[in-house]
Design a protein around this motif. Sequence first.
Motif: not given
Length: 327
Positions: A6-8, A10, A45
């Motif tokens: 999964q990537t996100a 922020e 990150e």
Amino acid sequence: MTRLMQTAVEHFPIAGSFTISRGSKTTASVVTCHISEGVFAGMAECVPYARYGENIDSVLTEIETIRPRIEAGIDREELRQMMKAGAARNAVDCALWDLEAKTTGNRAFTLAGLAEPAPLTTAYTISLGEPEAMAAQTEQYAHRALLKVKVGTADDATRIRAVRAAAPNSAIILDANEGWTEANLAYHFEVCAESGVALIEQPLPAGHDALLSSIRRPVPVCADESVHKTEDLPKLAGLYDAVNIKLDKTGGLTEALRMRDAARALNLKIMVGCMVGTSLGMAPAVLLAQGADFVDLDGPLLLARDREPGLRYEDSLVFPPLPALWG
């Protein structure tokens, strides 16, 4: 066992603003990569950097392109060969380090063949501004052992002298971010020597490095924008005295460790730096920075809020990450 990724994206507000010769920003935007394998998950990150042609969307696209191989079980060496150096590979590479640490029950430093890490003295960054403003900011942090001062204008002499006067006992790294020119280079070098500067980082634009061969360097000079991966090093030896290794440039800890060893073999000093990001981005760099000549891992200190749990900072010291954070 099947992996899932999964990537996100922020966003973390910066305390005030962060200014270098190329501009200012008030927010640190990071892309996180989360790779799970059964009940275990690794996370890391990266910080996309416009100077290198990166943005949030391009990094997400790069990571998504490699998704089938990641979920099929790619290892870090295969990843290093398949993805180019940069922020996207850094997020995946460091997530794989974290995942392996969790699945094997070993710390990342053990997996890397390193000794148990110790606290490090990190620089604290003073943003570029008018000399009086820089001196005022410096006075607040003059108790710190090491300061990194952003410059890069046509005439930085007043800034350099003002900062030195405000922090007479601190070691100072000066970072011009490619902002000096052939016309003012020698002058700035002499002011740095007069002011007792310990290191000058990337004074000239990348690609103009050859000018350093024809000028006296009274203060050690460190490559940053001019060096991204191990293959860049041979052409810089003799022009620079040190190299700044950043995970977002090298594309992760795997390449960064190779680059560190190669730089030492060329008698180059090691600086380990960072983009403005959270403790999750700094954590693997703390392992890389063990034994480095200069450490600049103050990213979380520049934020209005860090992620939890974060790295432990005490004045100029940054402590190794706990497993709950990374590795």
